[in-house]
Enzyme design. Structure first.
Site, PDB file in Angstrom:
ATOM      1  N   ARG A  40     -13.875  -7.921   2.498  1.00  0.00           N
ATOM      2  CA  ARG A  40     -12.455  -7.674   2.182  1.00  0.00           C
ATOM      3  C   ARG A  40     -11.622  -8.904   2.527  1.00  0.00           C
ATOM      4  O   ARG A  40     -10.744  -9.315   1.787  1.00  0.00           O
ATOM      5  CB  ARG A  40     -11.905  -6.464   2.978  1.00  0.00           C
ATOM      6  N   HIS A  50      -7.428   0.786  -6.282  1.00  0.00           N
ATOM      7  CA  HIS A  50      -7.607  -0.023  -5.060  1.00  0.00           C
ATOM      8  C   HIS A  50      -8.260  -1.357  -5.473  1.00  0.00           C
ATOM      9  O   HIS A  50      -9.418  -1.627  -5.150  1.00  0.00           O
ATOM     10  CB  HIS A  50      -8.487   0.764  -4.074  1.00  0.00           C
ATOM     11  N   ARG A  69       0.875  -1.188   0.000  1.00  0.00           N
ATOM     12  CA  ARG A  69       0.000   0.000   0.000  1.00  0.00           C
ATOM     13  C   ARG A  69       0.900   1.223   0.000  1.00  0.00           C
ATOM     14  O   ARG A  69       1.747   1.373   0.883  1.00  0.00           O
ATOM     15  CB  ARG A  69      -0.910   0.031   1.220  1.00  0.00           C
ATOM     16  N   CYS A  72     -16.291   2.255   0.988  1.00  0.00           N
ATOM     17  CA  CYS A  72     -15.130   1.408   1.278  1.00  0.00           C
ATOM     18  C   CYS A  72     -14.673   1.543   2.728  1.00  0.00           C
ATOM     19  O   CYS A  72     -14.009   0.657   3.250  1.00  0.00           O
ATOM     20  CB  CYS A  72     -13.987   1.749   0.328  1.00  0.00           C
ATOM     21  N   GLN A 101     -10.071  -4.048  -3.088  1.00  0.00           N
ATOM     22  CA  GLN A 101     -11.379  -3.547  -2.625  1.00  0.00           C
ATOM     23  C   GLN A 101     -12.479  -3.898  -3.636  1.00  0.00           C
ATOM     24  O   GLN A 101     -13.631  -4.162  -3.269  1.00  0.00           O
ATOM     25  CB  GLN A 101     -11.273  -2.025  -2.436  1.00  0.00           C
ATOM     26  N   ASP A 144     -17.129   7.860  -1.091  1.00  0.00           N
ATOM     27  CA  ASP A 144     -15.829   7.699  -0.419  1.00  0.00           C
ATOM     28  C   ASP A 144     -15.515   9.029   0.266  1.00  0.00           C
ATOM     29  O   ASP A 144     -16.151  10.059  -0.020  1.00  0.00           O
ATOM     30  CB  ASP A 144     -14.760   7.348  -1.484  1.00  0.00           C
TER      31      ASP A 144
HETATM   32  N1  NVA Z   1      -9.794   7.266  -1.249  1.00  0.00           N
HETATM   33  C1  NVA Z   1      -9.473   6.757   0.060  1.00  0.00           C
HETATM   34  C2  NVA Z   1      -9.742   5.288   0.139  1.00  0.00           C
HETATM   35  C3  NVA Z   1      -9.515   4.681   1.491  1.00  0.00           C
HETATM   36  C4  NVA Z   1      -9.758   3.201   1.517  1.00  0.00           C
HETATM   37  C5  NVA Z   1      -8.011   7.054   0.360  1.00  0.00           C
HETATM   38  O1  NVA Z   1      -7.155   6.838  -0.515  1.00  0.00           O
HETATM   39  O2  NVA Z   1      -7.718   7.524   1.456  1.00  0.00           O
HETATM   40  N1   CP Z   2     -11.224   0.281   2.693  1.00  0.00           N
HETATM   41  C1   CP Z   2      -9.947   0.235   3.110  1.00  0.00           C
HETATM   42  O1   CP Z   2      -9.024   0.027   2.323  1.00  0.00           O
HETATM   43  O2   CP Z   2      -9.789   0.423   4.436  1.00  0.00           O
HETATM   44  P1   CP Z   2      -8.388   0.602   5.196  1.00  0.00           P
HETATM   45  O3   CP Z   2      -7.816   1.925   4.775  1.00  0.00           O
HETATM   46  O4   CP Z   2      -8.754   0.556   6.656  1.00  0.00           O
HETATM   47  O5   CP Z   2      -7.484  -0.533   4.806  1.00  0.00           O
END
Ligand code: NVA
Ligand code: CP
Length: 334
Positions: free
Chosen positions: A321, A138, A111, A276, A141, A235
């Site tokens: 997930r 992502h 990540r 998400c 997800q 989101d």
């Molecule tokens: N768009 C959000 C998704 C989190 C799962 C982020 O990148 O913070």
């Molecule tokens: N939806 C998601 O990716 O959650 P986290 O940021 O908690 O991993």
């Protein structure tokens, strides 16, 4: 067309653009199988003796815990490395890190920020790499999300109207547009035109839709977007890695695109709400509290009444997930 068996052994999951509709559907169905095994308490240590490493340059609850529990349920050893406890990026290049970790581990989760970093890890490590979120995509997800949609619409995903509200050009907007296109859903992005995905990605998706029967459109009119929708998705308005100074501008730009009870009333009566997570639907977080104090709003991308409604599927989605990440690791490491 010749009916080819799906074999994902040795593949990386970096973005769903790299996968065929059959391969994506295979992962969704396999996730359902793993969910059944977990629900019935049936052991499934199918990857005993293998080891995986989880590299996180950004914070996480769901993705990290999903990889850890899924890895352990499959019988694997799991190492977690956070930004502060590895050399990656600061003292050692992504390329060198990949060349080291590929010798220790059977698979790598990453990540981070740049999509090119996860692509490089996959190119240089020699083992399957799973993208646990970048600024652009992502993909893990997506498998959980489509499993959730399928559970609620067992007649199939094709032809459903899927509407994303808010910041359409972030990792979630991009990924959902790609996934809906691949699987033949009608994707509508509803948000300010300044926050649309890159034109080249929209074009790519429209090309894919010609094959799958899906469609992609964008609008700034919440009522026309939500009308007859089967899925309403949103989101957070400021993604990880974006500067806090942007909050004021985002709140101004995105407030008209909040998912409200009014929005849900325009949708189909069987519509579900998805997110998400994490979500700012109340002030029970430090950021939520600060925003309320500074800007006088107690909810951001979704009203608390929608988040907590019977139409909301957000916690089933979060559970999925884990099942889907298990399917992804099993399919690529078996
Ligand atoms: N768009 C959000 C998704 C989190 C799962 C982020 O990148 O913070
Ligand atoms: N939806 C998601 O990716 O959650 P986290 O940021 O908690 O991993």
């Amino acid at each position: 067309m010749i009916d080819m068996p799906v074999n994902l052994s040795g593949r990386s999951l970096l973005k769903l653009l790299d996968f065929t509709p059959d391969e994506i559907n295979y992962l969704i169905d396999l996730s359902q199988d793993f969910k059944n095994l977990k629900r019935t308490g049936t052991p499934h240590r199918y990857l005993e003796g293998k080891n995986i490493v989880l590299l996180f340059q950004k914070t996480s609850t769901r993705t990290r815990c999903s990889f850890e529990v899924a890895g352990m349920d499959l019988g694997m050893g799991v190492t977690y490395l956070d930004p502060g406890s590895s050399q990656m990026g600061k003292k050692e290049s992504i390329e060198d890190t990949a060349r080291v970790l590929g010798r220790f581990y059977d698979g790598i989760e990453f990540r981070g920020f740049k999509q090119s970093d996860v692509e490089e890890l996959a190119a240089k490590s020699g083992v399957p790499v799973w993208n646990g979120l970048t600024d652009e995509f992502h993909p893990t997800q997506m498998i959980a999300d489509m499993l959730t949609v399928k559970e609620n619409f067992p007649m199939g995903l094709k032809g459903l109207k899927f509407v994303f509200f808010g910041d359409c050009r972030n990792n979630m907007g991009n990924s959902l547009m790609v996934t809906c296109s691949k699987l033949g859903l009608h994707f509508v992005g509803c948000g300010p035109k300044e926050l649309k995905p890159e034109a080249s990605l929209i074009e790519k998706c429209k090309e894919i839709c010609k094959e799958t029967g899906g469609s992609v459109e964008f609008t700034e009119d919440p009522q026309s977007a939500a009308t007859d929708a089967n899925v309403i998705y949103t989101d957070i308005w400021l993604s990880m890695g974006e500067p806090d100074e942007l909050w004021e501008q985002r709140i101004k730009e995105l407030s008209p695109f909040r998912v409200t009870k009014q929005v849900m009333s325009w949708a189909s009566p069987d519509a579900i709400f998805m997110h998400c997570l994490p979500s700012f639907h109340d002030t029970n977080t430090t950021i939520g509290e600060e925003i309320a104090e500074k800007f006088g709003i107690t909810e951001m991308e979704v009203e608390d009444d929608v988040f907590e409604s019977t139409q909301s599927r957000v916690f089933e989605e979060a559970e999925n997930r884990m099942h889907s990440i298990k399917a992804i690791m099993y399919a690529t490491l078996r």
